[in-house]
Design a protein around this motif. Structure first.
Motif, PDB file in Angstrom:
ATOM      1  N   ASP A 251      62.167 -26.902 -44.988  1.00  0.00           N
ATOM      2  CA  ASP A 251      61.623 -25.580 -44.918  1.00  0.00           C
ATOM      3  C   ASP A 251      60.994 -25.324 -46.320  1.00  0.00           C
ATOM      4  O   ASP A 251      61.787 -25.522 -47.072  1.00  0.00           O
ATOM      5  N   PRO A 252      59.747 -25.093 -46.784  1.00  0.00           N
ATOM      6  CA  PRO A 252      60.214 -25.357 -48.135  1.00  0.00           C
ATOM      7  C   PRO A 252      60.266 -24.042 -49.484  1.00  0.00           C
ATOM      8  O   PRO A 252      60.402 -24.261 -50.339  1.00  0.00           O
ATOM      9  N   ALA A 253      61.161 -23.380 -48.845  1.00  0.00           N
ATOM     10  CA  ALA A 253      61.697 -22.667 -49.226  1.00  0.00           C
ATOM     11  C   ALA A 253      62.957 -22.475 -50.507  1.00  0.00           C
ATOM     12  O   ALA A 253      63.966 -22.559 -50.822  1.00  0.00           O
ATOM     13  N   ALA A 254      63.045 -23.802 -49.069  1.00  0.00           N
ATOM     14  CA  ALA A 254      64.392 -25.243 -50.016  1.00  0.00           C
ATOM     15  C   ALA A 254      64.768 -25.360 -50.769  1.00  0.00           C
ATOM     16  O   ALA A 254      65.240 -25.546 -51.453  1.00  0.00           O
ATOM     17  N   VAL A 255      63.514 -25.491 -51.756  1.00  0.00           N
ATOM     18  CA  VAL A 255      63.427 -25.957 -53.024  1.00  0.00           C
ATOM     19  C   VAL A 255      62.963 -24.876 -54.154  1.00  0.00           C
ATOM     20  O   VAL A 255      62.952 -25.483 -55.336  1.00  0.00           O
ATOM     21  N   ALA A 256      63.015 -23.794 -53.461  1.00  0.00           N
ATOM     22  CA  ALA A 256      63.065 -22.749 -54.713  1.00  0.00           C
ATOM     23  C   ALA A 256      64.343 -22.320 -54.872  1.00  0.00           C
ATOM     24  O   ALA A 256      65.195 -23.097 -54.611  1.00  0.00           O
ATOM     25  N   LEU A 257      63.897 -22.055 -56.449  1.00  0.00           N
ATOM     26  CA  LEU A 257      65.134 -21.536 -57.037  1.00  0.00           C
ATOM     27  C   LEU A 257      65.825 -20.783 -57.512  1.00  0.00           C
ATOM     28  O   LEU A 257      65.076 -20.071 -57.845  1.00  0.00           O
ATOM     29  N   PHE A 258      66.173 -20.516 -56.764  1.00  0.00           N
ATOM     30  CA  PHE A 258      66.872 -18.674 -56.509  1.00  0.00           C
ATOM     31  C   PHE A 258      68.424 -18.812 -56.659  1.00  0.00           C
ATOM     32  O   PHE A 258      69.295 -19.552 -56.494  1.00  0.00           O
TER      33      PHE A 258
END
Length: 302
Positions: A251-258
């Motif tokens: 999932d691309p969202a997995a590399v977002a820094l949250f």
């Protein structure tokens, strides 16, 4: 690691040139090192940055990134040198191939032998940006030209992800600018590949700009879950898909820094440890108030 922010991501506050310039002036006032502007189907980034260059004094201005196929390299050089003149030498030109879905699917142009295209493109572009004559007899470009604009040389970074593009960027340009690349892939693939190419060419250590979504939130899992549908399409683009596979995520969202401040500090440290010289923050309003909190957090980093 230098900290910059990305503009041109579709925020309503950036729907006018005045709005874009206001965001960039605010970034300068907050102390950010760089502002990176995207270039897709909204404002022409270099035109907007030229306007911002007249109303700012310190902040570096960069494109992230301008697609090469639709613009002849002489035209690209003219535009880049205009921004460099408007900003008193604070401009960095980020260029890239884009994606077949955009170049062929949306624009109806052939997306063929991209590495060859970029090599020849740089053969024309780089001399022009150094106020030299481009003299190229290639398969794609046959050019005898010079651009008569008095500016400092314009540094170039290339959006390079695959091995061939990283070799080209390392051998010929100031570095690379990435998007959707996590720290594992950055440290194991991007940094060593481009650094080796630069060393073999006798060039300085490359600039490595890592662009990723970031948001200061308390509920990171919930924010990521809400964010994921809006970015799922990036996983279908072959060049990004290869980077997600290297990172071990689907999932691309997995590399977002949250996350909270501790989590974000750790994530930024990981990027720096992986070789990033710059961070291009793509600030996400992942929950109410998150965008302003994230900007404050980034602006106050030591």
């Amino acid at each position: 690691m230098r900290i910059g922010i990305t503009v041109g991501l579709g925020a309503r506050s950036e729907s006018t040139v005045d709005g874009v310039v206001k965001r960039i002036k605010d970034a300068e006032a907050r102390g950010f090192d760089t502002v990176w502007m995207t270039n897709a189907f909204a404002f022409d980034a270099m035109t907007a940055l030229s306007a911002a260059g007249r109303e700012t004094n310190r902040i570096e201005l960069g494109t992230a990134v301008v697609p090469t196929y639709p613009r002849h390299p002489v035209v690209m050089a003219q535009q880049a040198m205009t921004v460099q003149s408007s900003s008193d030498g604070r401009f960095t030109l980020g260029i890239g191939l884009s994606h077949e879905s955009m170049i062929s699917g949306a624009l109806g142009m052939p997306f063929e032998r991209p590495a060859r295209h970029m090599r020849e493109y740089l053969d024309v572009l780089l001399p022009l940006l150094n106020a030299e004559t481009a003299s190229v007899d290639g398969e794609l470009y046959r050019v005898r030209a010079r651009v008569f604009v008095e500016t400092p040389p314009v540094p170039v970074v290339v959006a390079a992800l695959g091995p061939a593009m990283l070799r080209i960027a390392g051998r010929s340009t100031a570095g690379t600018i990435t998007s959707w690349v996590g720290p594992r892939t950055l440290g194991e693939h991007i940094t060593p590949s481009i650094t080796k190419a630069a060393e073999e060419a006798g060039r300085p250590a490359p600039r490595i700009v890592a662009g990723l979504p970031i948001s200061l939130v308390e509920d990171a899992d919930g924010a990521r879950e809400r964010f994921a549908p809006s970015v799922a399409s990036y996983g279908a683009l072959p060049s990004y898909r290869a980077m997600f596979d290297r990172e071990g995520v689907t999932d691309p969202a997995a590399v977002a820094l949250f996350g909270n401040e501790k989590a974000l500090n750790g994530a930024l440290r990981s990027l720096a440890d992986a070789g990033a010289t710059d961070f291009g923050a793509q600030v996400v309003a992942a929950e109410p108030g998150a965008a302003s909190r994230t900007l404050d957090f980034l602006a106050n980093l030591p």
